[in-house]
Design a protein around this motif. Sequence first.
Motif, PDB file in Angstrom:
ATOM      1  N   GLY A 104      18.097 -30.035  27.291  1.00 12.00           N
ATOM      2  CA  GLY A 104      18.758 -29.536  28.501  1.00 12.00           C
ATOM      3  C   GLY A 104      17.972 -28.422  29.179  1.00 12.00           C
ATOM      4  N   CYS A 146      15.231 -26.998  24.065  1.00  6.63           N
ATOM      5  CA  CYS A 146      16.002 -28.211  23.823  1.00  6.63           C
ATOM      6  C   CYS A 146      15.867 -29.095  25.062  1.00  6.63           C
ATOM      7  CB  CYS A 146      17.465 -27.868  23.567  1.00  6.63           C
ATOM      8  SG  CYS A 146      18.244 -27.126  24.998  1.00  6.63           S
ATOM      9  N   CYS A 198      23.305 -29.449  31.776  1.00  3.13           N
ATOM     10  CA  CYS A 198      22.946 -30.366  30.681  1.00  3.13           C
ATOM     11  C   CYS A 198      23.999 -31.476  30.592  1.00  3.13           C
ATOM     12  CB  CYS A 198      22.885 -29.590  29.369  1.00  3.13           C
ATOM     13  SG  CYS A 198      22.578 -30.669  27.978  1.00  3.13           S
ATOM     14  N   CYS A 215      26.340 -29.322  20.171  1.00  2.75           N
ATOM     15  CA  CYS A 215      25.205 -30.178  20.543  1.00  2.75           C
ATOM     16  C   CYS A 215      24.379 -30.515  19.299  1.00  2.75           C
ATOM     17  CB  CYS A 215      24.378 -29.419  21.559  1.00  2.75           C
ATOM     18  SG  CYS A 215      22.779 -30.109  21.808  1.00  2.75           S
TER      19      CYS A 215
HETATM   20 FE1  F3S Z   1      20.408 -27.700  25.024  1.00  3.08          FE
HETATM   21 FE2  F3S Z   1      22.138 -29.157  26.280  1.00  3.08          FE
HETATM   22 FE3  F3S Z   1      22.252 -28.910  23.714  1.00  3.08          FE
HETATM   23  S1  F3S Z   1      21.308 -27.238  26.970  1.00  3.08           S
HETATM   24  S2  F3S Z   1      21.488 -26.869  23.290  1.00  3.08           S
HETATM   25  S3  F3S Z   1      20.628 -29.923  24.831  1.00  3.08           S
HETATM   26  S4  F3S Z   1      23.968 -28.873  25.102  1.00  3.08           S
END
Ligand code: F3S
Length: 295
Positions: free
Chosen positions: A14, A12, A96, A191
């Motif tokens: 993050g 993803c 993130c 998320c």
């Molecule tokens: Fe990844 Fe951030 Fe979502 S780590 S799962 S983009 S909250």
Amino acid sequence: MEIILAKSAGFCFGVSNAVKLVNELTEKEKSGIYTYGPIIHNDQVVEQLREKGVESIDNIDDAIPGRHIVIRAHGVAPQIYEDIKNKGLILNDATCPYVKKIHNLVNKKCTEGYDIIIVGDKNHPEVIGISGWCENKSSVVDSIADVDKLDIKNDKICVVSQTTLSRKKWEEIVEYIEKKYGNVVKYDTICSATSKRQDEVDEISKIVDMMIIIGGKHSSNTQKLYEISKRNCPLTYKVETSGDLPPVDIKKIKKIGISAGASTPEWVIEEVIKKMSDLNNKQRVDMNEQETEMN
Ligand code: F3S
């Protein structure tokens, strides 16, 4: 045999940022870099980074002052920032932004006098981190039974979710909290990358004969994908690498669906696809093509 790969499979936003940050540091520093806990739930990536001089530590006391430390995408409690500063480490924060947003939200709500309920796994680092921003005025629930055990006297209650929670679980638990406590302020902080991934797995697992979910043993979002898929497709397998794939009777399987948790690198996904493809002269399609077919 046809292989359907979920569009959302793998890193993803993050996680991708966190891994990029560590990789950039290894180029600059060569050695002596810490991560506070494994940077992602993937043993292969963690091992590769170890070879480049990246060490995962669980206790700031174990660090040598003056070195770099990376906070992973899950984020941490404010106390850890303090510990890092007091130890004289150089902070590199890969929290993130979506998790950071929850930290700021619960912190604000606490200041406004709310008790916080976090829906999620109390042992997960992300949830431990979020709790830390609630000035000890938080409870964590993961089931209806956990809500039954709550004894909150405050009439101001704020509910948030772990980013990787399944939407079904969130709705069930929030409904129960509302029944018990009346009006609560609720923020669905799941998320969008997570819900998209879960929706895709739900969709694909309904139309395939077998489903493969790739991800680390300790990855909670991978486990949730597995559970969603298993409900629709009894022949669902969770694997960490292509080496864990089960023996498959290809004659009985016409369609295989593949997805992967947020900590799964692309090369691991490719290896699994290759191994499955090698079993048969397959036809691989991606979800875009599949959607066209389904419409
Ligand atoms: Fe990844 Fe951030 Fe979502 S780590 S799962 S983009 S909250």
